[in-house]
Design an enzyme around this catalytic site. Structure first.
Site, PDB file in Angstrom:
ATOM      1  N   TYR A   1       0.848  -1.192   0.000  1.00 43.95           N
ATOM      2  CA  TYR A   1       0.000   0.000   0.000  1.00 43.95           C
ATOM      3  C   TYR A   1       0.879   1.236   0.000  1.00 43.95           C
ATOM      4  CZ  TYR A   1      -3.516   3.427   1.516  1.00 43.95           C
ATOM      5  OH  TYR A   1      -4.352   4.516   1.612  1.00 43.95           O
TER       6      TYR A   1
ATOM      7  N   ASP B   1       9.226   2.767   0.212  1.00 43.30           N
ATOM      8  CA  ASP B   1       8.154   3.453   0.924  1.00 43.30           C
ATOM      9  C   ASP B   1       8.297   3.096   2.392  1.00 43.30           C
ATOM     10  OD1 ASP B   1       5.899   4.430   2.086  1.00 43.30           O
ATOM     11  OD2 ASP B   1       4.491   3.594   0.618  1.00 43.30           O
TER      12      ASP B   1
ATOM     13  N   LYS C   1       3.805   8.981   8.933  1.00 46.23           N
ATOM     14  CA  LYS C   1       3.453   8.422  10.235  1.00 46.23           C
ATOM     15  C   LYS C   1       4.358   8.938  11.375  1.00 46.23           C
ATOM     16  CE  LYS C   1       0.553   5.049   8.226  1.00 46.23           C
ATOM     17  NZ  LYS C   1       0.587   4.155   7.097  1.00 46.23           N
TER      18      LYS C   1
HETATM   19  C1  LIG Z   1      -0.006   4.665   5.674  1.00 41.29           C
HETATM   20  C2  LIG Z   1       0.813   4.435   4.490  1.00 41.29           C
HETATM   21  C3  LIG Z   1       0.830   5.329   3.413  1.00 41.29           C
HETATM   22  C4  LIG Z   1      -0.122   6.489   3.310  1.00 41.29           C
HETATM   23  O1  LIG Z   1       0.071   7.433   4.297  1.00 41.29           O
HETATM   24  P1  LIG Z   1      -1.157   8.411   4.681  1.00 41.29           P
HETATM   25  O2  LIG Z   1      -0.542   9.368   5.648  1.00 41.29           O
HETATM   26  O3  LIG Z   1      -2.214   7.543   5.254  1.00 41.29           O
HETATM   27  O4  LIG Z   1      -1.586   9.075   3.431  1.00 41.29           O
HETATM   28  C5  LIG Z   1       1.747   5.119   2.399  1.00 41.29           C
HETATM   29  N1  LIG Z   1       2.593   4.073   2.429  1.00 41.29           N
HETATM   30  C6  LIG Z   1       2.588   3.184   3.447  1.00 41.29           C
HETATM   31  C7  LIG Z   1       3.583   2.067   3.442  1.00 41.29           C
HETATM   32  C8  LIG Z   1       1.682   3.317   4.491  1.00 41.29           C
HETATM   33  O5  LIG Z   1       1.654   2.397   5.460  1.00 41.29           O
END
Ligand SMILES: *Cc1c(COP(=O)(O)O)cnc(C)c1O
Length: 429
Positions: free
Chosen positions: A144, A239, A267
């Site tokens: 994701y 990511d 995060k």
């Molecule tokens: C949570 C998440 C995102 C998106 O971040 P948001 O602040 O919710 O837009 C992107 N990549 C990873 C791996 C994530 O866990």
């Protein structure tokens, strides 16, 4: 447990907010109950509006690695707020933040702040395309990267063919530029790179998959991606929105010793406020406006409150001796307890853990190393387990395919309570 006020509040919300929530999984749909509505939280305890208390293992989906309402973060926010909450002009806080990120994250020379993880991945992809002058991106099924169009594409069975939109509203034109590979399967990546030789701008990966439940990279997987990216002239993007500052000061790239060209962060980086960031080699980052032609902007980017909170967070991680060792031993205690529970109750399951990220899969499989293995989990059983856990005062993510986030604030007592509640839940499901 009386959750009457939560029920009323949720029904009220559903009249004016789609699904009653501002992010879908919060609605608890997959576990078949209404969500509890939060009043306040401190440390590892959250209290709902009926006054029920829960030990929290969601940690706001990752950000709260120091627990809720951490004093040093609150103090930084208070001090900053009285000086004004937004200027749309440079502040020293932004530079201090960037300096600390560059110091902590091995492959980052320069960094741009944004307001969410989604914004970070969306922007980093534009930059990768602008730099390589290529259009295609390879992502992994079950990874994701936020909700930007290019990433809202999973696989059906045809993971190696061109992607199909997963969500209505994503155009075919966008979907065709996203290629899908299988996590932990280097061959699937090489096949795509060969087939689309000279057209792939980047490979983007969660270095530890955290959004199909926790699935660690197999030995050699990340190293292999690095080699493939180099051999075929694509950029490698990690990511690290979850793993950044969680697995080590320098995230997964430090933990595994594999350095990407570009990194996205989110995060933890905001200390509980809405922040994201992307960074990497100076040569690539310098392509961003105003120095270069790749446009990306944000009215509230680098917001002083968010920077103050994030800076307080990163300083604490950087300066607390033995921080990551302590986190590791807390999480290992939880892992062992959950494993023992599975044995004691003869419940088929697998516990995957990397550092303070952990998922208990209810599955007949021996291991969970791929998307398909993760998807073979018994979500019905998980839903039951979730409801019993909540009744027992343990707040878990309401999905089989999410992580438990252990924080530095979790005490051995918190963890032992969780293990005891888990045993009780397993005996009932
Ligand atoms: C949570 C998440 C995102 C998106 O971040 P948001 O602040 O919710 O837009 C992107 N990549 C990873 C791996 C994530 O866990």
């Amino acid at each position: 447990m009386n959750q009457e006020k939560s029920r009323e509040a949720f029904n009220r919300a559903a009249k004016v907010i789609p699904g009653g929530v501002n992010s879908p999984v919060r609605a608890f749909k997959s576990v078949g109950i209404n969500p509890v509505v939060i009043d306040y939280a401190k440390g590892t305890t959250i209290t709902d509006i009926d006054g029920n208390q829960y030990i929290d293992f969601v940690s706001s989906w990752g950000p709260l690695i120091l627990g809720h309402a951490n004093e040093s973060i609150l103090e930084a926010i208070r001090e900053t707020a009285v000086k004004g909450t937004s200027f749309g002009a440079p502040t020293i806080l932004e530079t201090e933040m960037a300096e600390l990120i560059v110091q902590m994250v091995p492959s980052v020379d320069k960094v741009r702040m944004v307001n969410s993880g989604t914004e970070a991945t969306m922007s980093v992809l534009r930059l990768a395309r602008g730099y390589t002058k290529k259009d295609l991106v390879i992502k992994f099924t079950g990874n994701y990267h936020g909700h930007a169009d290019s990433f809202l594409i999973k696989a059906g069975s045809g993971a190696i063919t061109l992607g199909l939109p997963d969500s209505p509203g994503v155009t075919k034109a966008t979907a065709k530029d996203t290629l899908l590979a299988d996590y932990n399967e280097l061959d699937s990546v090489e096949l795509l790179l060969k087939k689309h030789q000279g057209e792939v701008a980047a490979i983007i990966v969660e270095p530890v998959a955290g959004n199909m439940g926790v699935v660690p990279p197999e030995k050699g997987f990340l190293e292999g991606l690095r080699k493939l990216a180099d051999n075929y002239g694509a950029l490698l993007i990690f990511d690290e929105v979850i793993t950044g500052f969680r697995l080590a000061k320098g995230g997964a790239q430090e933990y595994y010793g594999v350095h990407p060209d570009l990194t996205t962060l989110g995060k933890i980086i905001g200390g509980g406020l809405p922040v994201g960031a992307y960074g990497g080699k100076a040569e690539i980052m310098d392509l961003l406006a105003p120095d270069g032609p790749v446009y990306q902007a944000g009215t509230l980017s680098g917001n002083p409150l968010a920077m103050a909170a994030g800076l307080a967070m990163l300083k604490a991680l950087n300066e607390t001796p033995g921080f990551y060792e302590a986190l590791e031993s807390k999480a290992a205690r939880l892992e062992n307890g959950l494993r023992e529970n599975l044995e004691k109750t003869a419940t088929p399951g697998v516990v995957n853990r990397v550092g303070s990220l952990l998922t208990l899969f209810f599955t007949q499989k021996e291991q969970v190393t791929s998307y398909d293995e993760a998807m073979a989990s018994d979500t019905e059983k998980f839903a039951n387990y979730f409801r019993h856990s909540l009744e027992n005062g343990i707040y878990l993510a309401p999905s089989q395919f999410e992580a438990m986030f252990v924080s530095y604030a979790h005490t051995d007592e918190d963890i032992d309570k969780c293990i005891a509640a888990s045993l009780e839940a397993m005996q009932k499901i």
